[in-house]
Design an enzyme around this catalytic site. Structure first.
Site, PDB file in Angstrom:
ATOM      1  N   PRO A  74       0.831  -1.214   0.000  1.00 33.05           N
ATOM      2  CA  PRO A  74       0.000   0.000   0.000  1.00 33.05           C
ATOM      3  C   PRO A  74       0.863   1.260   0.000  1.00 33.05           C
ATOM      4  CG  PRO A  74      -0.517  -1.421   1.899  1.00 33.05           C
ATOM      5  CD  PRO A  74       0.662  -2.021   1.197  1.00 33.05           C
ATOM      6  N   GLU A  75       0.493   2.214  -0.830  1.00 30.57           N
ATOM      7  CA  GLU A  75       1.178   3.500  -0.876  1.00 30.57           C
ATOM      8  C   GLU A  75       0.203   4.565  -0.374  1.00 30.57           C
ATOM      9  OE1 GLU A  75       3.118   4.165  -4.684  1.00 30.57           O
ATOM     10  OE2 GLU A  75       3.315   2.010  -5.039  1.00 30.57           O
ATOM     11  N   HIS A  78      -4.077 -15.180   9.920  1.00 33.51           N
ATOM     12  CA  HIS A  78      -3.011 -14.180   9.948  1.00 33.51           C
ATOM     13  C   HIS A  78      -3.355 -12.974  10.823  1.00 33.51           C
ATOM     14  CE1 HIS A  78      -1.479 -16.652   6.786  1.00 33.51           C
ATOM     15  NE2 HIS A  78      -2.372 -16.269   5.909  1.00 33.51           N
ATOM     16  N   ARG A 136       2.173 -11.576   5.757  1.00 29.34           N
ATOM     17  CA  ARG A 136       3.624 -11.636   5.578  1.00 29.34           C
ATOM     18  C   ARG A 136       4.402 -11.084   6.764  1.00 29.34           C
ATOM     19  NH1 ARG A 136       5.271 -10.322  -0.449  1.00 29.34           N
ATOM     20  NH2 ARG A 136       7.187 -11.197   0.402  1.00 29.34           N
ATOM     21  N   ARG A 140      20.988  17.176  -6.830  1.00 27.71           N
ATOM     22  CA  ARG A 140      20.983  15.743  -6.513  1.00 27.71           C
ATOM     23  C   ARG A 140      21.441  14.937  -7.724  1.00 27.71           C
ATOM     24  NH1 ARG A 140      18.112  14.738  -1.580  1.00 27.71           N
ATOM     25  NH2 ARG A 140      18.970  12.657  -1.875  1.00 27.71           N
TER      26      ARG A 140
END
Ligand SMILES: [Zn+2]
Length: 274
Positions: A2-3, A93, A112, A151
């Site tokens: 998820p972002e 889970h 996970r 950068r």
């Protein structure tokens, strides 16, 4: 993983359900899911506290609690926060459960086991190193330009660096670079003013669209009611290697950049040479 848009959707769906509720019982089933403090102290200090706010910083869910405490939740690869009733069978889970004063359970499910929970009094302990929020009004083109200046690192890995910019991950970095017409390996400081402006706009556009579409579900991500997001159908290049670029028809290419699978159009996002 998820972002920003997925975590934002979780926050928006859970907020009206849990803000104002009090934690009456807490249980940790997988101790390593709790990053801080110990699981025992985590449960002891949660019980009795009211959830007063629910927000997001980067990819982290921020639950404000009474007396100035904070519960922070990072879903990482496969974590989910789900609401359920105690009489329903526990999901597989299941790593931690907060029983709320309306009789429902707030469940942290994480196949996970990479997800983490923190119970802290100072959220900066966990969030302090995060870069700006890409959708915050203070994140202007000028602010972006100033962060990029000088950068030498490649732009894609830099976008994924949470200290540089909070909340962007692999999917939305690729989508934004495509929309802006910028090769993922361009040195960050080499972007022209026009390119910086395009990338800034593209980041905000793809993130806002994905939020509006409920996020992207490619595998584990689900909203708190169990439903998948809908943005995956609208991805332009991510995981579309070999498919025609939606702009020019050239097949989308996959490369590994900074260790991450990266998708781009070699014609719309030309070379690295400039
Ligand atoms: Zn193209």
């Amino acid at each position: 993983m998820p972002e920003l848009p997925e975590v934002e959707n979780v926050a928006r769906m859970l907020r009206p359900e849990v803000v104002g509720r009090r934690v009456v019982e807490a249980q940790v089933l997988w101790p390593r899911s709790v990053a801080r403090p110990t699981p025992e102290a985590f449960c002891r200090d949660l019980v009795g506290r009211e959830i007063t706010s629910l927000g997001r910083r980067g990819k982290v869910l921020t639950l404000g609690l009474s007396d100035g405490w904070w519960l922070l939740v990072h879903l990482r690869m496969s974590g989910r926060l789900l609401l359920g009733r105690p009489e329903e069978p526990a999901p597989v889970h299941l790593r931690a459960v907060l029983r709320l004063d309306d009789g429902r359970d707030l469940r942290f499910v994480d196949p996970r086991k990479f997800g983490r929970l923190w119970l802290v009094q100072d959220p900066a302990e966990v969030l302090g190193s995060l870069g700006p929020e890409p959708l915050d009004p203070t994140f202007t083109v000028e602010a972006f330009q100033a962060r990029l200046a000088g950068r030498r690192v490649r732009i894609k890995p830099l976008l994924l660096d949470q200290r540089f910019l909070a909340g962007v991950g692999n999917i939305y970095a690729d989508e934004a670079l495509f929309l802006a017409g910028i090769h993922p390996c361009r040195p960050a400081g080499s972007l022209t003013e026009g390119e910086v402006e395009r990338l800034h706009g593209a980041l905000q556009e793809v993130l806002a669209a994905a939020i509006a579409n409920g996020g992207t579900t490619l595998s584990a991500y689900r909203r708190p009611d169990g439903s998948p997001g809908e943005h995956q159908a609208l991805l332009r290049v991510f995981r579309r290697a070999g498919e025609p670029c939606p702009r020019c028809g050239t097949p989308v290419v996959r490369a590994v950049v900074g260790g991450r699978g990266t998708y781009f159009c070699p014609r719309c996002q030309p070379g690295q040479g400039r």
